[in-house]
Design a protein around this motif. Structure first.
Motif, PDB file in Angstrom:
ATOM      1  N   THR A 177       0.829  -1.198   0.000  1.00  0.00           N
ATOM      2  CA  THR A 177       0.000   0.000   0.000  1.00  0.00           C
ATOM      3  C   THR A 177       0.869   1.256   0.000  1.00  0.00           C
ATOM      4  OG1 THR A 177      -0.048  -0.086   2.399  1.00  0.00           O
ATOM      5  CG2 THR A 177      -1.912  -1.064   1.245  1.00  0.00           C
ATOM      6  N   ALA A 178       0.245   2.393  -0.285  1.00  0.00           N
ATOM      7  CA  ALA A 178       0.964   3.676  -0.243  1.00  0.00           C
ATOM      8  C   ALA A 178      -0.022   4.802  -0.021  1.00  0.00           C
ATOM      9  CB  ALA A 178       1.716   3.900  -1.565  1.00  0.00           C
ATOM     10  N   GLY A 179       0.511   5.926   0.439  1.00  0.00           N
ATOM     11  CA  GLY A 179      -0.285   7.146   0.527  1.00  0.00           C
ATOM     12  C   GLY A 179      -0.203   7.874  -0.812  1.00  0.00           C
ATOM     13  N   GLN A 183       9.039   7.222   7.447  1.00  0.00           N
ATOM     14  CA  GLN A 183       8.002   8.062   8.049  1.00  0.00           C
ATOM     15  C   GLN A 183       6.657   7.679   7.462  1.00  0.00           C
ATOM     16  OE1 GLN A 183       9.044  11.892   6.536  1.00  0.00           O
ATOM     17  NE2 GLN A 183      10.750  12.184   7.952  1.00  0.00           N
ATOM     18  N   PHE A 184       5.652   7.541   8.328  1.00  0.00           N
ATOM     19  CA  PHE A 184       4.283   7.453   7.822  1.00  0.00           C
ATOM     20  C   PHE A 184       3.837   8.899   7.610  1.00  0.00           C
ATOM     21  CE2 PHE A 184      -0.290   7.369   8.072  1.00  0.00           C
ATOM     22  CZ  PHE A 184      -0.600   6.268   7.289  1.00  0.00           C
ATOM     23  N   ILE A 185       3.467   9.240   6.401  1.00  0.00           N
ATOM     24  CA  ILE A 185       3.175  10.644   6.097  1.00  0.00           C
ATOM     25  C   ILE A 185       1.680  10.923   6.223  1.00  0.00           C
ATOM     26  CG2 ILE A 185       3.281  12.420   4.292  1.00  0.00           C
ATOM     27  CD1 ILE A 185       6.007  11.362   3.625  1.00  0.00           C
ATOM     28  N   VAL A 204       3.669   7.784  -1.652  1.00  0.00           N
ATOM     29  CA  VAL A 204       4.718   7.638  -0.634  1.00  0.00           C
ATOM     30  C   VAL A 204       4.494   6.344   0.151  1.00  0.00           C
ATOM     31  CG1 VAL A 204       5.268  10.079  -0.348  1.00  0.00           C
ATOM     32  CG2 VAL A 204       3.366   9.106   0.952  1.00  0.00           C
ATOM     33  N   GLU A 205       5.578   5.692   0.450  1.00  0.00           N
ATOM     34  CA  GLU A 205       5.537   4.486   1.281  1.00  0.00           C
ATOM     35  C   GLU A 205       6.861   4.377   2.022  1.00  0.00           C
ATOM     36  OE1 GLU A 205       8.045   3.157  -0.236  1.00  0.00           O
ATOM     37  OE2 GLU A 205       7.416   1.669  -1.710  1.00  0.00           O
ATOM     38  N   MET A 206       7.203   3.209   2.550  1.00  0.00           N
ATOM     39  CA  MET A 206       8.330   3.168   3.476  1.00  0.00           C
ATOM     40  C   MET A 206       9.410   2.139   3.127  1.00  0.00           C
ATOM     41  SD  MET A 206       6.103   3.802   6.960  1.00  0.00           S
ATOM     42  CE  MET A 206       7.523   4.067   8.023  1.00  0.00           C
ATOM     43  N   SER A 215      -3.870   3.572  -0.344  1.00  0.00           N
ATOM     44  CA  SER A 215      -4.696   3.256   0.833  1.00  0.00           C
ATOM     45  C   SER A 215      -5.196   4.503   1.543  1.00  0.00           C
ATOM     46  CB  SER A 215      -3.874   2.423   1.826  1.00  0.00           C
ATOM     47  OG  SER A 215      -2.659   3.099   2.161  1.00  0.00           O
ATOM     48  N   ASP A 216      -4.554   5.645   1.258  1.00  0.00           N
ATOM     49  CA  ASP A 216      -4.881   6.886   1.986  1.00  0.00           C
ATOM     50  C   ASP A 216      -4.276   8.055   1.214  1.00  0.00           C
ATOM     51  OD1 ASP A 216      -2.373   5.441   3.431  1.00  0.00           O
ATOM     52  OD2 ASP A 216      -2.054   7.600   3.341  1.00  0.00           O
ATOM     53  N   ALA A 240      -2.153  10.372   2.350  1.00  0.00           N
ATOM     54  CA  ALA A 240      -0.952  10.925   2.995  1.00  0.00           C
ATOM     55  C   ALA A 240      -1.282  12.269   3.671  1.00  0.00           C
ATOM     56  CB  ALA A 240       0.185  11.075   1.980  1.00  0.00           C
ATOM     57  N   PHE A 244      -5.735   4.475   6.393  1.00  0.00           N
ATOM     58  CA  PHE A 244      -4.751   3.416   6.125  1.00  0.00           C
ATOM     59  C   PHE A 244      -5.131   2.152   6.887  1.00  0.00           C
ATOM     60  CE2 PHE A 244      -0.975   1.221   7.795  1.00  0.00           C
ATOM     61  CZ  PHE A 244      -0.505   0.688   6.609  1.00  0.00           C
TER      62      PHE A 244
HETATM   63  N1  ADE Z   1       1.892   3.452   3.350  1.00  0.00           N
HETATM   64  C1  ADE Z   1       0.572   3.621   3.177  1.00  0.00           C
HETATM   65  N2  ADE Z   1       0.213   4.888   3.440  1.00  0.00           N
HETATM   66  C2  ADE Z   1       1.347   5.551   3.778  1.00  0.00           C
HETATM   67  C3  ADE Z   1       1.637   6.875   4.169  1.00  0.00           C
HETATM   68  N3  ADE Z   1       0.666   7.789   4.261  1.00  0.00           N
HETATM   69  N4  ADE Z   1       2.913   7.201   4.463  1.00  0.00           N
HETATM   70  C4  ADE Z   1       3.889   6.263   4.363  1.00  0.00           C
HETATM   71  N5  ADE Z   1       3.672   5.000   4.026  1.00  0.00           N
HETATM   72  C5  ADE Z   1       2.412   4.635   3.720  1.00  0.00           C
END
Ligand code: ADE
Length: 249
Positions: free
Chosen positions: A76-78, A169-171, A190-192, A215-216, A218, A226
């Protein structure tokens, strides 16, 4: 040589794990590597855990010990591009470590590497974009319930090819995501983990691609959004797109 498939989280990898014909399990560096067949291909599947160091460690093992010939990192990612919404699928053509800022280098440039980004394999990027499109058009409505799609507002999800930015960082800040968007060309999400995995693949000369479902946004709603998406929906997207990609390799 096997292909390598990675996700960061248990929820993301759950269905892929269930579909694999596992012949061997080996724990290296505290992580379990499953060897076997996935959708007809010899595969090593592993959960990296969250963050850049976790991803780098897992990919190194995957390449050095298991000899993976290509790496698919899915999860997943923002969303960073305002045009993207929950359920849209980002395929990397390049990735950036957005928390890298070393003295004497360009912003985001990893010392020892040229430029500020890592390139995905163009063939894998193209195949993955087609795979995601097939999943959306043919399978998604069968594999997710109408209730799930309504809950996340998913109607006609789109596939976007572009830059994935990774950092430890979770943004969840509109200001931060705007700041990144102003500095990273064609930033999609963005993801990690992805760009750390990409760095190792580039160093080993092994092709890779990153697949990320949004998923969101950010933004300030992200912790709640998320959590809901990763608990209820992420696994269907990772399975669907990875399946279609492996079948097309
Ligand atoms: N993975 C999913 N959503 C994220 C976010 N908002 N920031 C970083 N990693 C994520």
């Amino acid at each position: 040589m096997p292909i390598g498939v990675l996700c960061a989280m248990t929820e993301e990898i759950a269905l892929l794990r269930g579909e694999m014909e596992i012949t061997e399990r080996e724990t290296v560096g505290g992580r379990e590597f499953l060897t076997g067949r996935l959708y007809g291909r010899e595969t090593v599947l592993a959960r990296s855990g969250i963050g850049k160091a976790a991803a780098a460690s897992t990919v190194t093992t995957l390449l050095d010990r298991f000899g993976a010939e290509l790496v698919i990192f899915s999860g997943t990612a923002g969303g960073a591009d305002p045009a993207l919404h929950t359920g849209d699928l980002v395929v990397s053509d390049r990735s950036v470590q957005h928390d890298m800022d070393a003295i004497g280098e360009a912003l985001f440039q990893v010392p020892g590497h040229e430029g500020s980004w890592f390139g995905a394999d163009p063939r894998l990027t193209a195949l993955a974009a087609d795979a995601a499109q097939r999943f959306f058009e043919r399978d998604m409505a069968q594999e997710l319930s109408p209730g799930q799609l309504v809950r996340f507002g998913i109607t006609r999800p789109q596939v976007a090819v572009g830059t994935v930015a990774s950092g430890d960082q979770f943004i969840s800040s509109r200001e931060k995501i705007r700041w990144l968007g102003e500095r990273i060309e064609n930033l999609k999400c963005v993801e990690m983990e992805g760009a750390a995995a990409a760095q190792i693949c580039v160093e080993f000369g092994v092709p890779h691609v990153i697949l990320r479902v949004i998923s969101d946004g950010a933004n300030e709603d992200s912790p709640v959004d998320f959590d809901a998406f990763v608990t209820d929906a992420a696994r269907y997207f990772t399975r669907g797109v990875v399946r279609e990609l492996i079948r097309s390799l």
